[in-house]
Design a protein around this motif. Structure first.
Motif, PDB file in Angstrom:
ATOM      1  N   PHE A   1       0.833  -1.200   0.000  1.00  0.00           N
ATOM      2  CA  PHE A   1       0.000   0.000   0.000  1.00  0.00           C
ATOM      3  C   PHE A   1       0.871   1.254   0.000  1.00  0.00           C
ATOM      4  N   ARG A   2       1.899   1.257   0.806  1.00  0.00           N
ATOM      5  CA  ARG A   2       2.764   2.438   0.911  1.00  0.00           C
ATOM      6  C   ARG A   2       3.581   2.664  -0.362  1.00  0.00           C
ATOM      7  N   ASN A   3       3.744   1.649  -1.167  1.00  0.00           N
ATOM      8  CA  ASN A   3       4.491   1.794  -2.418  1.00  0.00           C
ATOM      9  C   ASN A   3       3.594   2.098  -3.620  1.00  0.00           C
ATOM     10  N   ALA A   4       2.293   1.919  -3.449  1.00  0.00           N
ATOM     11  CA  ALA A   4       1.358   2.198  -4.536  1.00  0.00           C
ATOM     12  C   ALA A   4       1.110   3.704  -4.625  1.00  0.00           C
TER      13      ALA A   4
ATOM     14  N   VAL B   1      -1.336   6.658  -5.297  1.00  0.00           N
ATOM     15  CA  VAL B   1      -2.775   6.916  -5.287  1.00  0.00           C
ATOM     16  C   VAL B   1      -2.982   8.419  -5.460  1.00  0.00           C
ATOM     17  N   ASN B   2      -3.754   8.767  -6.472  1.00  0.00           N
ATOM     18  CA  ASN B   2      -4.040  10.166  -6.786  1.00  0.00           C
ATOM     19  C   ASN B   2      -5.518  10.449  -6.544  1.00  0.00           C
ATOM     20  N   ILE B   3      -5.798  11.349  -5.598  1.00  0.00           N
ATOM     21  CA  ILE B   3      -7.171  11.691  -5.248  1.00  0.00           C
ATOM     22  C   ILE B   3      -7.402  13.160  -5.551  1.00  0.00           C
ATOM     23  N   ALA B   4      -8.357  13.430  -6.417  1.00  0.00           N
ATOM     24  CA  ALA B   4      -8.692  14.808  -6.785  1.00  0.00           C
ATOM     25  C   ALA B   4      -9.708  15.377  -5.800  1.00  0.00           C
ATOM     26  N   VAL B   5      -9.480  16.602  -5.369  1.00  0.00           N
ATOM     27  CA  VAL B   5     -10.420  17.315  -4.510  1.00  0.00           C
ATOM     28  C   VAL B   5     -11.069  18.381  -5.390  1.00  0.00           C
ATOM     29  N   VAL B   6     -12.357  18.180  -5.663  1.00  0.00           N
ATOM     30  CA  VAL B   6     -13.073  19.039  -6.605  1.00  0.00           C
ATOM     31  C   VAL B   6     -14.244  19.736  -5.931  1.00  0.00           C
ATOM     32  N   GLY B   7     -14.772  20.734  -6.609  1.00  0.00           N
ATOM     33  CA  GLY B   7     -15.925  21.483  -6.131  1.00  0.00           C
ATOM     34  C   GLY B   7     -15.881  22.868  -6.737  1.00  0.00           C
ATOM     35  N   ARG B   8     -16.949  23.604  -6.536  1.00  0.00           N
ATOM     36  CA  ARG B   8     -16.986  24.943  -7.120  1.00  0.00           C
ATOM     37  C   ARG B   8     -16.029  25.878  -6.381  1.00  0.00           C
TER      38      ARG B   8
ATOM     39  N   PHE C   1       1.413  13.584   1.386  1.00  0.00           N
ATOM     40  CA  PHE C   1       1.389  13.476   2.837  1.00  0.00           C
ATOM     41  C   PHE C   1       2.835  13.370   3.315  1.00  0.00           C
ATOM     42  N   LYS C   2       3.121  13.910   4.495  1.00  0.00           N
ATOM     43  CA  LYS C   2       4.486  13.878   5.026  1.00  0.00           C
ATOM     44  C   LYS C   2       5.002  12.450   5.178  1.00  0.00           C
ATOM     45  N   ASP C   3       4.123  11.534   5.602  1.00  0.00           N
ATOM     46  CA  ASP C   3       4.566  10.167   5.874  1.00  0.00           C
ATOM     47  C   ASP C   3       4.309   9.195   4.725  1.00  0.00           C
ATOM     48  N   ASN C   4       3.763   9.668   3.619  1.00  0.00           N
ATOM     49  CA  ASN C   4       3.525   8.798   2.466  1.00  0.00           C
ATOM     50  C   ASN C   4       3.503   9.656   1.199  1.00  0.00           C
ATOM     51  N   LYS C   5       4.627   9.763   0.570  1.00  0.00           N
ATOM     52  CA  LYS C   5       4.755  10.612  -0.631  1.00  0.00           C
ATOM     53  C   LYS C   5       3.998  10.055  -1.835  1.00  0.00           C
ATOM     54  N   ASN C   6       3.588   8.785  -1.773  1.00  0.00           N
ATOM     55  CA  ASN C   6       2.859   8.173  -2.891  1.00  0.00           C
ATOM     56  C   ASN C   6       1.359   8.457  -2.853  1.00  0.00           C
ATOM     57  N   LEU C   7       0.867   8.935  -1.721  1.00  0.00           N
ATOM     58  CA  LEU C   7      -0.541   9.288  -1.600  1.00  0.00           C
ATOM     59  C   LEU C   7      -0.651  10.790  -1.818  1.00  0.00           C
ATOM     60  N   LYS C   8      -1.340  11.169  -2.890  1.00  0.00           N
ATOM     61  CA  LYS C   8      -1.403  12.585  -3.268  1.00  0.00           C
ATOM     62  C   LYS C   8      -2.839  13.072  -3.367  1.00  0.00           C
ATOM     63  N   LEU C   9      -3.063  14.229  -2.772  1.00  0.00           N
ATOM     64  CA  LEU C   9      -4.316  14.937  -2.947  1.00  0.00           C
ATOM     65  C   LEU C   9      -4.066  16.012  -3.995  1.00  0.00           C
ATOM     66  N   TRP C  10      -4.925  16.084  -4.968  1.00  0.00           N
ATOM     67  CA  TRP C  10      -4.800  17.072  -6.034  1.00  0.00           C
ATOM     68  C   TRP C  10      -5.842  18.153  -5.807  1.00  0.00           C
ATOM     69  N   ASP C  11      -5.379  19.366  -5.595  1.00  0.00           N
ATOM     70  CA  ASP C  11      -6.239  20.526  -5.395  1.00  0.00           C
ATOM     71  C   ASP C  11      -6.610  21.050  -6.784  1.00  0.00           C
ATOM     72  N   ILE C  12      -7.867  20.866  -7.134  1.00  0.00           N
ATOM     73  CA  ILE C  12      -8.348  21.189  -8.480  1.00  0.00           C
ATOM     74  C   ILE C  12      -9.077  22.537  -8.446  1.00  0.00           C
TER      75      ILE C  12
ATOM     76  N   MET D   1      -8.927  14.832 -15.660  1.00  0.00           N
ATOM     77  CA  MET D   1      -9.702  13.961 -14.786  1.00  0.00           C
ATOM     78  C   MET D   1      -9.351  12.480 -14.913  1.00  0.00           C
ATOM     79  N   LYS D   2      -8.820  12.066 -16.031  1.00  0.00           N
ATOM     80  CA  LYS D   2      -8.487  10.644 -16.200  1.00  0.00           C
ATOM     81  C   LYS D   2      -7.304  10.221 -15.334  1.00  0.00           C
ATOM     82  N   LEU D   3      -6.534  11.174 -14.838  1.00  0.00           N
ATOM     83  CA  LEU D   3      -5.349  10.893 -14.026  1.00  0.00           C
ATOM     84  C   LEU D   3      -5.680  10.335 -12.639  1.00  0.00           C
ATOM     85  N   TYR D   4      -6.838  10.702 -12.090  1.00  0.00           N
ATOM     86  CA  TYR D   4      -7.127  10.437 -10.685  1.00  0.00           C
ATOM     87  C   TYR D   4      -7.754   9.072 -10.457  1.00  0.00           C
ATOM     88  N   ASP D   5      -7.431   8.514  -9.283  1.00  0.00           N
ATOM     89  CA  ASP D   5      -7.971   7.206  -8.897  1.00  0.00           C
ATOM     90  C   ASP D   5      -9.315   7.334  -8.197  1.00  0.00           C
TER      91      ASP D   5
END
Length: 155
Positions: free
Chosen positions: A6-9, A11-18, A60-71, A90-94
């Motif tokens: 998990f820590r090596n995978a 993961v790209n999470i998009a944060v969306v909204g108006r 995240f400080k403790d997991n560089k592979n987990l990314k939040l994308w500020d859209i 949008m196709k980039l995000y998990d």
């Protein structure tokens, strides 16, 4: 999947909204970043206007592979809904975290439809609840007692 896997995978999470829904603030708070001088801090604004003007990733400080994308907010002059899928890649995000402020507006519906087309998980959350609730209490307290009783509550 093991913790190591998990820590090596990535993961790209998009944060969306108006625009003005609190996406950048949420990105910071979810990652536990409160110091504006921290290099991982996402710029925020106290105004309800467009703050995020380009897609940015925050690890995240403790997991560089987990990314939040500020859209950036949808439906602005820079990010019209007609080209939002392409403009924000949008196709980039998990997965997606969809933040909405106050009411669910037409632009929110349009963005939700675009996310639905990706067939990826989407989690909805409402921001600014504290402000909305305080405003409602203040409106309620301004009503005459008779009006409050008519609405089914004594008090």
């Amino acid at each position: 999947m093991s913790d190591k896997d998990f820590r090596n995978a990535t993961v790209n999470i998009a944060v969306v909204g108006r625009s003005g829904s609190g996406k950048s603030t949420w990105v910071n708070m979810f990652r536990g970043i409160t110091d504006k001088k921290d290099p991982l801090y996402a710029e925020t604004s106290r105004r309800s206007t467009e703050c995020t003007t380009h897609v940015s990733s925050y690890a995240f400080k403790d997991n560089k592979n987990l990314k939040l994308w500020d859209i950036p907010g949808a439906g602005t002059a820079r990010f019209p809904v007609e080209s939002y899928t392409k403009d924000t890649n949008m196709k980039l995000y998990d997965a997606f975290v969809f933040l909405t402020k106050s009411r669910f507006m037409d632009i929110d519906v349009e963005v939700a439809k675009l996310i639905g087309k990706t067939k990826k998980p989407c989690y909805f959350a409402r921001t600014h609840m504290d402000t909305d609730m305080q405003n409602q209490i203040e409106r309620w307290n301004k009503l005459p007692l008779k009006s409050r009783r008519r609405q089914g509550t004594q008090g």
